[in-house]
Design a protein around this motif. Structure first.
Motif, PDB file in Angstrom:
ATOM      1  N   PHE A  45       0.813  -1.209   0.000  1.00  0.00           N
ATOM      2  CA  PHE A  45       0.000   0.000   0.000  1.00  0.00           C
ATOM      3  C   PHE A  45       0.853   1.269   0.000  1.00  0.00           C
ATOM      4  N   GLY A  46       2.121   1.174   0.370  1.00  0.00           N
ATOM      5  CA  GLY A  46       2.978   2.353   0.389  1.00  0.00           C
ATOM      6  C   GLY A  46       3.176   2.960  -0.987  1.00  0.00           C
ATOM      7  N   ALA A  47       3.274   2.119  -2.026  1.00  0.00           N
ATOM      8  CA  ALA A  47       3.452   2.636  -3.383  1.00  0.00           C
ATOM      9  C   ALA A  47       2.212   3.397  -3.834  1.00  0.00           C
ATOM     10  N   ALA A  48       1.024   2.826  -3.588  1.00  0.00           N
ATOM     11  CA  ALA A  48      -0.208   3.527  -3.956  1.00  0.00           C
ATOM     12  C   ALA A  48      -0.394   4.785  -3.118  1.00  0.00           C
ATOM     13  N   MET A  49       0.052   4.758  -1.863  1.00  0.00           N
ATOM     14  CA  MET A  49      -0.072   5.942  -1.006  1.00  0.00           C
ATOM     15  C   MET A  49       0.713   7.118  -1.563  1.00  0.00           C
ATOM     16  N   ILE A  50       1.944   6.872  -2.043  1.00  0.00           N
ATOM     17  CA  ILE A  50       2.762   7.946  -2.606  1.00  0.00           C
ATOM     18  C   ILE A  50       2.074   8.557  -3.819  1.00  0.00           C
ATOM     19  N   ILE A  51       1.456   7.717  -4.658  1.00  0.00           N
ATOM     20  CA  ILE A  51       0.772   8.223  -5.850  1.00  0.00           C
ATOM     21  C   ILE A  51      -0.479   9.005  -5.456  1.00  0.00           C
ATOM     22  N   PHE A  52      -1.242   8.487  -4.497  1.00  0.00           N
ATOM     23  CA  PHE A  52      -2.413   9.220  -4.018  1.00  0.00           C
ATOM     24  C   PHE A  52      -2.009  10.564  -3.412  1.00  0.00           C
ATOM     25  N   LEU A  53      -0.937  10.574  -2.670  1.00  0.00           N
ATOM     26  CA  LEU A  53      -0.474  11.811  -2.043  1.00  0.00           C
ATOM     27  C   LEU A  53      -0.101  12.843  -3.104  1.00  0.00           C
ATOM     28  N   ALA A  54       0.557  12.398  -4.163  1.00  0.00           N
ATOM     29  CA  ALA A  54       0.887  13.310  -5.254  1.00  0.00           C
ATOM     30  C   ALA A  54      -0.386  13.848  -5.908  1.00  0.00           C
ATOM     31  N   GLY A  55      -1.399  12.985  -6.082  1.00  0.00           N
ATOM     32  CA  GLY A  55      -2.657  13.446  -6.658  1.00  0.00           C
ATOM     33  C   GLY A  55      -3.372  14.444  -5.769  1.00  0.00           C
ATOM     34  N   LEU A  56      -3.373  14.214  -4.454  1.00  0.00           N
ATOM     35  CA  LEU A  56      -4.023  15.150  -3.530  1.00  0.00           C
ATOM     36  C   LEU A  56      -3.316  16.493  -3.522  1.00  0.00           C
ATOM     37  N   GLN A  57      -1.998  16.483  -3.557  1.00  0.00           N
ATOM     38  CA  GLN A  57      -1.254  17.731  -3.540  1.00  0.00           C
ATOM     39  C   GLN A  57      -1.366  18.490  -4.859  1.00  0.00           C
ATOM     40  N   GLY A  58      -1.826  17.828  -5.915  1.00  0.00           N
ATOM     41  CA  GLY A  58      -2.037  18.507  -7.190  1.00  0.00           C
ATOM     42  C   GLY A  58      -3.409  19.151  -7.313  1.00  0.00           C
ATOM     43  N   ILE A  59      -4.293  18.938  -6.331  1.00  0.00           N
ATOM     44  CA  ILE A  59      -5.631  19.552  -6.359  1.00  0.00           C
ATOM     45  C   ILE A  59      -5.557  20.937  -5.715  1.00  0.00           C
ATOM     46  N   PRO A  60      -5.991  21.994  -6.383  1.00  0.00           N
ATOM     47  CA  PRO A  60      -5.918  23.340  -5.785  1.00  0.00           C
ATOM     48  C   PRO A  60      -6.747  23.434  -4.508  1.00  0.00           C
ATOM     49  N   HIS A  61      -6.216  24.104  -3.512  1.00  0.00           N
ATOM     50  CA  HIS A  61      -6.953  24.279  -2.251  1.00  0.00           C
ATOM     51  C   HIS A  61      -8.197  25.136  -2.439  1.00  0.00           C
ATOM     52  N   THR A  62      -8.244  25.948  -3.498  1.00  0.00           N
ATOM     53  CA  THR A  62      -9.421  26.788  -3.741  1.00  0.00           C
ATOM     54  C   THR A  62     -10.664  25.951  -3.987  1.00  0.00           C
ATOM     55  N   VAL A  63     -10.494  24.737  -4.522  1.00  0.00           N
ATOM     56  CA  VAL A  63     -11.644  23.869  -4.765  1.00  0.00           C
ATOM     57  C   VAL A  63     -12.321  23.513  -3.448  1.00  0.00           C
ATOM     58  N   GLU A  64     -11.526  23.090  -2.470  1.00  0.00           N
ATOM     59  CA  GLU A  64     -12.090  22.733  -1.167  1.00  0.00           C
ATOM     60  C   GLU A  64     -12.605  23.958  -0.431  1.00  0.00           C
ATOM     61  N   GLU A  65     -11.926  25.063  -0.585  1.00  0.00           N
ATOM     62  CA  GLU A  65     -12.380  26.292   0.059  1.00  0.00           C
ATOM     63  C   GLU A  65     -13.733  26.732  -0.489  1.00  0.00           C
ATOM     64  N   ALA A  66     -13.937  26.554  -1.798  1.00  0.00           N
ATOM     65  CA  ALA A  66     -15.230  26.903  -2.389  1.00  0.00           C
ATOM     66  C   ALA A  66     -16.339  26.029  -1.823  1.00  0.00           C
ATOM     67  N   GLY A  67     -16.065  24.733  -1.654  1.00  0.00           N
ATOM     68  CA  GLY A  67     -17.054  23.853  -1.055  1.00  0.00           C
ATOM     69  C   GLY A  67     -17.341  24.209   0.391  1.00  0.00           C
ATOM     70  N   GLN A  68     -16.322  24.605   1.108  1.00  0.00           N
ATOM     71  CA  GLN A  68     -16.517  25.005   2.503  1.00  0.00           C
ATOM     72  C   GLN A  68     -17.366  26.264   2.592  1.00  0.00           C
ATOM     73  N   ILE A  69     -17.159  27.207   1.684  1.00  0.00           N
ATOM     74  CA  ILE A  69     -17.963  28.437   1.669  1.00  0.00           C
ATOM     75  C   ILE A  69     -19.424  28.108   1.368  1.00  0.00           C
ATOM     76  N   ASP A  70     -19.655  27.114   0.512  1.00  0.00           N
ATOM     77  CA  ASP A  70     -21.029  26.723   0.173  1.00  0.00           C
ATOM     78  C   ASP A  70     -21.688  25.896   1.264  1.00  0.00           C
TER      79      ASP A  70
END
Length: 316
Positions: free
Chosen positions: A197-222
């Motif tokens: 699972f460590g190999a998939a975790m590194i890839i997932f972590l890279a994918g999460l860090q590539g998502i702009p924080h503004t997307v989550e902030e917009a959802g939080q505002i809504d």
């Protein structure tokens, strides 16, 4: 206007026009020849050590070739699809196929869920010593299966094993994990999940860090909750990452071989034997034609499963 006024001034030349079609064709041909010349070493190695053996093994799967035929490989007899029919009618092969399907259906989702959970914790929660956790989670991926087998044999030992010792503290008599038809395969699945699972975790972590924080902030505002933001915003954006990790993990788990070979030797009573391990055994017995047919059956299954994953997880 006289013709003298239409003449070019002395010493001035016309700008050069585009090259003639024949000249361009010669230039393209030279570039193509140079490209093939540079690629020739790779092409030669690919044909000699990859394409050649693959085509040779495919032809072997339609013959009755055995170990005794190695000295006269062209004297074997063609048997058509008899090897494939024999493999599919082999009770042990069907048992190995069932074990492999069980391993994949249970192991892949558990591995991806554990990897995604660890990636989310590292990305959202753990800020200090993040690099240390990454190394700790990824270390089993690059560790030798022999070393992992030693660790897990100690953990799963029936009398003095770590797991049964902990269970005895709460009054539970743990089974002989690797010698039980019921618990041997789940034990291998847990070990494989911990190892991979460590190999998939590194890839997932890279994918999460590539998502702009503004997307989550917009959802939080809504007014979306944390789970709603993760479910309806983060997961859809992670679809390409989920596709990649599910395909690579699924292909690896369909070929699982080292875990039963080292830990259980396929036992007890073939309850952990896999398709790859049974194919390996047939090669050891000298049944080359039958073994290669099993390999190509597994190849077709991997191709079909990968196609289904692409259809289900592709971006919409």
């Amino acid at each position: 206007m006289s013709s003298a006024t239409l003449q070019e001034p002395a010493g001035r030349t016309r700008p050069a026009g585009p090259p003639a079609p024949r000249s361009r064709s010669r230039s393209v041909n030279r570039q193509t020849a140079a490209a093939w010349l540079l690629a020739l070493p790779f092409v030669a190695l690919f044909l000699a050590f990859t394409a050649g053996p693959v085509l040779g093994s495919l032809a072997m799967s339609f013959t009755d070739m055995k170990q005794r035929d190695l000295r006269t490989p062209f004297a074997v007899n063609g048997v058509g699809i008899d090897n494939y029919v024999k493999a599919l009618s082999d009770e042990t092969f069907r048992k190995a196929a069932f074990n492999t399907a069980y391993f994949v259906i249970v192991g892949v989702p558990l591995t991806l869920i554990a990897a995604l959970a660890a990636a989310v914790l590292l990305d959202r929660g753990v800020k200090k010593f993040q690099s240390l956790f990454k190394v700790a989670y990824y270390l089993p991926v690059i560790t030798s299966i022999v070393a992992i087998a030693v660790i897990w044999r100690f953990v799963l030992a029936p009398d003095s094993g770590l797991l049964n010792t902990v269970l005895s503290w709460v009054g539970i008599d743990g089974p002989n994990w690797l010698a039980s038809k019921t618990w041997a395969m789940p034990s291998l699945i847990v070990m494989a999940m911990w190892r991979n699972f460590g190999a998939a975790m590194i890839i997932f972590l890279a994918g999460l860090q590539g998502i702009p924080h503004t997307v989550e902030e917009a959802g939080q505002i809504d007014g979306a909750s944390s789970w709603q933001r993760f479910r309806y915003l983060i997961l859809p954006l992670l679809r390409p990452t989920i596709l990649f990790t599910s395909v690579t993990t699924g292909i690896g788990y369909l070929q699982f071989f080292e875990e039963p070979l080292v830990m259980t030797q396929g036992g007890p009573l073939n309850s952990t034997i896999s398709v790859s391990m049974y194919t390996y055994q047939q090669f050891g017995f000298g049944n080359y034609g039958l073994a290669t047919s099993m390999s190509y059956i597994l190849f077709v299954v991997i191709a079909v499963v990968t196609f289904i994953q692409f259809r289900l997880l592709r971006e919409k």
